[in-house]
Design an enzyme around this catalytic site. Structure first.
Site, PDB file in Angstrom:
ATOM      1  N   MET A  89       5.328   3.823  -1.092  1.00  0.00           N
ATOM      2  CA  MET A  89       4.977   3.782   0.334  1.00  0.00           C
ATOM      3  C   MET A  89       5.289   2.408   0.912  1.00  0.00           C
ATOM      4  O   MET A  89       4.816   2.069   2.002  1.00  0.00           O
ATOM      5  CB  MET A  89       3.507   4.146   0.528  1.00  0.00           C
TER       6      MET A  89
ATOM      7  N   GLU B 232       4.998  -6.807  -7.032  1.00  0.00           N
ATOM      8  CA  GLU B 232       5.557  -6.820  -8.395  1.00  0.00           C
ATOM      9  C   GLU B 232       5.244  -5.552  -9.174  1.00  0.00           C
ATOM     10  O   GLU B 232       5.962  -5.207 -10.111  1.00  0.00           O
ATOM     11  CB  GLU B 232       5.045  -8.039  -9.161  1.00  0.00           C
TER      12      GLU B 232
ATOM     13  N   PHE C 206       5.739  -1.869   1.397  1.00  0.00           N
ATOM     14  CA  PHE C 206       5.010  -3.126   1.264  1.00  0.00           C
ATOM     15  C   PHE C 206       5.009  -3.512  -0.218  1.00  0.00           C
ATOM     16  O   PHE C 206       3.983  -3.702  -0.846  1.00  0.00           O
ATOM     17  CB  PHE C 206       3.589  -3.026   1.826  1.00  0.00           C
ATOM     18  N   LEU C 207       6.234  -3.589  -0.741  1.00  0.00           N
ATOM     19  CA  LEU C 207       6.439  -3.659  -2.189  1.00  0.00           C
ATOM     20  C   LEU C 207       5.917  -4.963  -2.788  1.00  0.00           C
ATOM     21  O   LEU C 207       6.026  -6.024  -2.180  1.00  0.00           O
ATOM     22  CB  LEU C 207       7.932  -3.504  -2.501  1.00  0.00           C
TER      23      LEU C 207
ATOM     24  N   ARG D 156      -2.709  -2.461  -0.505  1.00  0.00           N
ATOM     25  CA  ARG D 156      -3.964  -2.559   0.256  1.00  0.00           C
ATOM     26  C   ARG D 156      -4.680  -3.890   0.034  1.00  0.00           C
ATOM     27  O   ARG D 156      -5.602  -4.216   0.787  1.00  0.00           O
ATOM     28  CB  ARG D 156      -4.898  -1.402  -0.101  1.00  0.00           C
TER      29      ARG D 156
ATOM     30  N   HIS E 290       5.358  -2.455  -7.950  1.00  0.00           N
ATOM     31  CA  HIS E 290       6.459  -1.548  -7.618  1.00  0.00           C
ATOM     32  C   HIS E 290       7.749  -1.990  -8.321  1.00  0.00           C
ATOM     33  O   HIS E 290       8.478  -1.167  -8.890  1.00  0.00           O
ATOM     34  CB  HIS E 290       6.732  -1.549  -6.110  1.00  0.00           C
TER      35      HIS E 290
ATOM     36  N   GLN F  82      -1.049  12.614   2.809  1.00  0.00           N
ATOM     37  CA  GLN F  82      -1.927  12.234   1.703  1.00  0.00           C
ATOM     38  C   GLN F  82      -3.048  11.299   2.146  1.00  0.00           C
ATOM     39  O   GLN F  82      -3.811  10.808   1.318  1.00  0.00           O
ATOM     40  CB  GLN F  82      -1.119  11.631   0.548  1.00  0.00           C
TER      41      GLN F  82
HETATM   42  P1  AMP Z   1       2.352   3.267  -3.569  1.00  0.00           P
HETATM   43  O1  AMP Z   1       3.371   2.501  -2.793  1.00  0.00           O
HETATM   44  O2  AMP Z   1       1.001   2.642  -3.561  1.00  0.00           O
HETATM   45  O3  AMP Z   1       2.351   4.737  -3.248  1.00  0.00           O
HETATM   46  O4  AMP Z   1       2.818   3.177  -5.082  1.00  0.00           O
HETATM   47  C1  AMP Z   1       4.097   3.597  -5.480  1.00  0.00           C
HETATM   48  C2  AMP Z   1       4.173   3.568  -6.983  1.00  0.00           C
HETATM   49  O5  AMP Z   1       3.912   2.243  -7.442  1.00  0.00           O
HETATM   50  C3  AMP Z   1       3.131   4.479  -7.647  1.00  0.00           C
HETATM   51  O6  AMP Z   1       3.730   5.097  -8.777  1.00  0.00           O
HETATM   52  C4  AMP Z   1       2.065   3.498  -8.052  1.00  0.00           C
HETATM   53  O7  AMP Z   1       1.308   3.928  -9.157  1.00  0.00           O
HETATM   54  C5  AMP Z   1       2.885   2.281  -8.410  1.00  0.00           C
HETATM   55  N1  AMP Z   1       2.078   1.062  -8.380  1.00  0.00           N
HETATM   56  C6  AMP Z   1       1.350   0.604  -7.338  1.00  0.00           C
HETATM   57  N2  AMP Z   1       0.696  -0.529  -7.698  1.00  0.00           N
HETATM   58  C7  AMP Z   1       1.021  -0.776  -8.993  1.00  0.00           C
HETATM   59  C8  AMP Z   1       0.652  -1.779  -9.944  1.00  0.00           C
HETATM   60  N3  AMP Z   1      -0.191  -2.769  -9.643  1.00  0.00           N
HETATM   61  N4  AMP Z   1       1.178  -1.709 -11.192  1.00  0.00           N
HETATM   62  C9  AMP Z   1       2.032  -0.700 -11.513  1.00  0.00           C
HETATM   63  N5  AMP Z   1       2.415   0.276 -10.671  1.00  0.00           N
HETATM   64  C10 AMP Z   1       1.917   0.243  -9.429  1.00  0.00           C
END
Ligand code: AMP
Length: 274
Positions: free
Chosen positions: A30, A35, A32-33, A185, A37, A61
């Site tokens: 989603m 480390e 706002f990448l 977040r 991601h 979601q």
């Molecule tokens: P999101 O952008 O929050 O939907 O996350 C996208 C992907 O990145 C999902 O598979 C998350 O589980 C993964 N992710 C988010 N934060 C972390 C983190 N701190 N360590 C590893 N993977 C992460």
């Protein structure tokens, strides 16, 4: 690196790659990448010939009172990070659902507890958008973070049940140096709330240490964890079987501690293997 916004254009590209026999890796996000991601891109990169990352803040979601409207965004920073981590194609659709879209994917059982119980409809939103993204990207391999441990198990189940033929790989949870699980977040947290947010990882790591020292009663581990949490509201603090995600009473090899809690209006999650 190419950037594509149009789903049909994306699918035309990935279809061509498949015809050429190229192995496609995929990391849905989603944006706002951070480390966390980027680590998933690094996990995927050696196992594929074309790496696709999607950035889409999926409205379905989010609950009605959740943070969809203020979810942080940084399109330029995100693109720079993708480029640095060897992404071939960045997919940034303004919307993903065609007119008349009326299909939903529901995974039951695994979604009944934990975040599923606290965020009604959340996992239906996740599995439906991921199924559609899988249809567009047609990946051989998709990487999801253990940060969202329940989500990872739910996606594995969906891929198995619907015979999608995609290898789902879990990437380790990446933390900031102070221990806070990285999350888009975290940008919401004031310094004081960030300090309190650290109590999530302190709680579950104390539970892990106690389990390693021989404590097998989940109730005792949970009491210990609760005593360390400094949050406004706990959604759950559970010790579960790592595959069924059912709460357990006695800890054994592979059992997992998961926590979700609210700190100053921000919902944080964390987990660790015991
Ligand atoms: P999101 O952008 O929050 O939907 O996350 C996208 C992907 O990145 C999902 O598979 C998350 O589980 C993964 N992710 C988010 N934060 C972390 C983190 N701190 N360590 C590893 N993977 C992460």
């Amino acid at each position: 690196m190419d950037t594509v916004a149009d789903p049909e254009e994306l699918q035309a590209l990935t279809t061509r790659w498949r015809r050429e026999g190229l192995r496609i890796g995929f990391v849905p996000t989603m944006g706002f990448l951070h480390e966390g991601h980027c680590s998933l891109m690094d996990v995927a990169r050696p196992h594929c010939e074309r790496l696709v990352v999607s950035i889409y803040v999926n409205p379905t979601q989010f609950g009605p009172k959740e943070d969809l409207d203020r979810y942080p965004r940084d399109p330029e920073g995100d693109a720079a990070k993708c480029l640095r981590h060897g992404v071939d194609l960045l997919f940034t659709p303004p919307t993903l659902y065609p007119d008349g879209f009326s299909t939903g994917v529901t995974v039951s059982q695994l979604t009944s507890g934990l975040c599923g119980a606290r965020r009604p409809g959340h996992f239906d939103g996740v599995t439906t958008v991921v199924a559609r993204l899988f249809g567009l990207v047609q990946p051989d391999l998709a990487v999801f973070g253990e940060k969202d441990y329940q989500q990872l198990q739910v996606i594995r189940r969906m891929v198995l049940d619907l015979a999608m033929g995609i290898e789902v790989v879990g990437g380790p949870l990446i933390r900031d140096p102070d221990g806070l699980a990285m999350s888009s977040r975290n940008a919401y947290l004031s310094p004081a709330n960030r300090e309190r947010g650290l109590s999530l990882h302190r709680a579950i790591f104390a539970m892990r240490d106690a389990a390693r020292a021989g404590e097998t009663r989940a109730s005792a581990l949970k009491d210990l964890g609760h005593s360390l949490l400094q949050v406004d509201r706990v959604d759950y603090l559970e010790v579960v079987d790592p595959l069924s995600l059912k709460p357990i009473e006695q800890v054994s090899e592979g059992s997992r501690a998961l926590v979700a809690a609210h700190v100053g209006g921000t919902r944080l999650i964390d987990n660790v293997g015991l």
